[in-house]
Write a protein that holds these residues in place. Structure first.
Motif, PDB file in Angstrom:
ATOM      1  N   PRO A   3       0.796  -1.231   0.000  1.00  0.00           N
ATOM      2  CA  PRO A   3       0.000   0.000   0.000  1.00  0.00           C
ATOM      3  C   PRO A   3       0.829   1.281   0.000  1.00  0.00           C
ATOM      4  O   PRO A   3       1.775   1.415   0.769  1.00  0.00           O
ATOM      5  CB  PRO A   3      -0.821  -0.102   1.291  1.00  0.00           C
ATOM      6  N   ASN A   4       0.467   2.188  -0.873  1.00  0.00           N
ATOM      7  CA  ASN A   4       1.076   3.518  -0.961  1.00  0.00           C
ATOM      8  C   ASN A   4       2.570   3.502  -1.249  1.00  0.00           C
ATOM      9  O   ASN A   4       3.275   4.438  -0.940  1.00  0.00           O
ATOM     10  CB  ASN A   4       0.816   4.314   0.325  1.00  0.00           C
ATOM     11  N   GLN A   5       3.052   2.428  -1.828  1.00  0.00           N
ATOM     12  CA  GLN A   5       4.488   2.280  -2.033  1.00  0.00           C
ATOM     13  C   GLN A   5       4.871   1.989  -3.482  1.00  0.00           C
ATOM     14  O   GLN A   5       5.971   1.502  -3.743  1.00  0.00           O
ATOM     15  CB  GLN A   5       5.014   1.149  -1.140  1.00  0.00           C
ATOM     16  N   THR A   6       3.996   2.268  -4.426  1.00  0.00           N
ATOM     17  CA  THR A   6       4.240   1.885  -5.813  1.00  0.00           C
ATOM     18  C   THR A   6       5.573   2.389  -6.341  1.00  0.00           C
ATOM     19  O   THR A   6       6.364   1.613  -6.861  1.00  0.00           O
ATOM     20  CB  THR A   6       3.094   2.362  -6.724  1.00  0.00           C
ATOM     21  N   ALA A  24      10.160  -6.574   7.093  1.00  0.00           N
ATOM     22  CA  ALA A  24       9.111  -5.548   7.099  1.00  0.00           C
ATOM     23  C   ALA A  24       9.073  -4.955   8.505  1.00  0.00           C
ATOM     24  O   ALA A  24       8.434  -5.483   9.404  1.00  0.00           O
ATOM     25  CB  ALA A  24       7.777  -6.158   6.708  1.00  0.00           C
ATOM     26  N   ILE A  25       9.813  -3.886   8.686  1.00  0.00           N
ATOM     27  CA  ILE A  25       9.950  -3.251   9.991  1.00  0.00           C
ATOM     28  C   ILE A  25       9.061  -2.006  10.021  1.00  0.00           C
ATOM     29  O   ILE A  25       9.172  -1.143   9.154  1.00  0.00           O
ATOM     30  CB  ILE A  25      11.416  -2.836  10.265  1.00  0.00           C
ATOM     31  N   TYR A  26       8.187  -1.925  11.008  1.00  0.00           N
ATOM     32  CA  TYR A  26       7.340  -0.737  11.128  1.00  0.00           C
ATOM     33  C   TYR A  26       8.186   0.377  11.733  1.00  0.00           C
ATOM     34  O   TYR A  26       8.514   0.375  12.907  1.00  0.00           O
ATOM     35  CB  TYR A  26       6.111  -1.014  11.985  1.00  0.00           C
ATOM     36  N   SER A  27       8.573   1.299  10.885  1.00  0.00           N
ATOM     37  CA  SER A  27       9.476   2.376  11.273  1.00  0.00           C
ATOM     38  C   SER A  27       8.749   3.709  11.211  1.00  0.00           C
ATOM     39  O   SER A  27       7.597   3.795  10.787  1.00  0.00           O
ATOM     40  CB  SER A  27      10.666   2.408  10.311  1.00  0.00           C
ATOM     41  N   GLU A  28       9.440   4.748  11.574  1.00  0.00           N
ATOM     42  CA  GLU A  28       8.879   6.099  11.477  1.00  0.00           C
ATOM     43  C   GLU A  28       8.516   6.403  10.026  1.00  0.00           C
ATOM     44  O   GLU A  28       7.470   6.972   9.742  1.00  0.00           O
ATOM     45  CB  GLU A  28       9.885   7.122  12.007  1.00  0.00           C
ATOM     46  N   GLY A  29       9.386   6.009   9.097  1.00  0.00           N
ATOM     47  CA  GLY A  29       9.109   6.224   7.680  1.00  0.00           C
ATOM     48  C   GLY A  29       7.893   5.459   7.208  1.00  0.00           C
ATOM     49  O   GLY A  29       7.052   5.983   6.474  1.00  0.00           O
ATOM     50  N   ALA A  30       7.785   4.204   7.637  1.00  0.00           N
ATOM     51  CA  ALA A  30       6.628   3.386   7.259  1.00  0.00           C
ATOM     52  C   ALA A  30       5.342   3.980   7.810  1.00  0.00           C
ATOM     53  O   ALA A  30       4.301   3.970   7.150  1.00  0.00           O
ATOM     54  CB  ALA A  30       6.809   1.956   7.740  1.00  0.00           C
ATOM     55  N   VAL A  42       3.257   6.378   5.641  1.00  0.00           N
ATOM     56  CA  VAL A  42       2.555   5.961   4.425  1.00  0.00           C
ATOM     57  C   VAL A  42       1.583   4.797   4.615  1.00  0.00           C
ATOM     58  O   VAL A  42       0.801   4.508   3.725  1.00  0.00           O
ATOM     59  CB  VAL A  42       3.547   5.614   3.284  1.00  0.00           C
ATOM     60  N   VAL A  43       1.659   4.125   5.774  1.00  0.00           N
ATOM     61  CA  VAL A  43       0.804   2.955   5.957  1.00  0.00           C
ATOM     62  C   VAL A  43       0.453   2.786   7.441  1.00  0.00           C
ATOM     63  O   VAL A  43       1.266   3.097   8.317  1.00  0.00           O
ATOM     64  CB  VAL A  43       1.483   1.686   5.391  1.00  0.00           C
TER      65      VAL A  43
END
Length: 117
Positions: free
Chosen positions: A56-59, A93-99, A102-103
């Motif tokens: 998602p949101n990463q095309t 797949a690390i849920y980071s500040e950057g992630a 966008v998701v």
């Protein structure tokens, strides 16, 4: 919707994630001070997103990271491992500040990273 993306955004991402990494790779491999016969080790840190459908949101990001991973695979095919050892991986797949920008966190079953706690 991928078909609603602006071409400029896609091309900017390709310029950074493919063009920039390609330029760095060329300079790394052709460095003037490299001793003759010395094996180089090139590490491509990619993203788990290139293996996820949907992402998602990463095309633009995942497409360009996949493109460079494919390109570095071609380079590996063309050069013997004794010349250049190429390692390509994704850190998970690390849920980071950057992630988080966008998701939503509940979209994926994220990998655990205890390295920053």
């Amino acid at each position: 919707d991928t078909l609603k993306l602006d071409k400029r955004d896609i091309m900017e991402a390709f310029n950074v994630n493919v063009g920039g990494n390609f330029q760095m790779t060329v300079k790394f491999v052709n460095q003037a001070l490299r001793p003759a016969g010395q094996q180089l080790n090139l590490i491509n840190v990619s993203t788990a997103g290139i293996h996820m459908i949907p992402s998602p949101n990463q095309t633009t990001y995942t497409t360009t990271k996949a493109a460079f991973t494919t390109l570095v695979g071609r380079i590996a095919d063309e050069h013997p491992v004794e010349d250049i050892q190429i390692i390509s991986y994704h850190p998970g797949a690390i849920y980071s500040e950057g992630a988080s920008k966008v998701v939503d966190k509940d979209v994926l079953n994220w990998d655990e990273c205890k390295c920053y706690r």
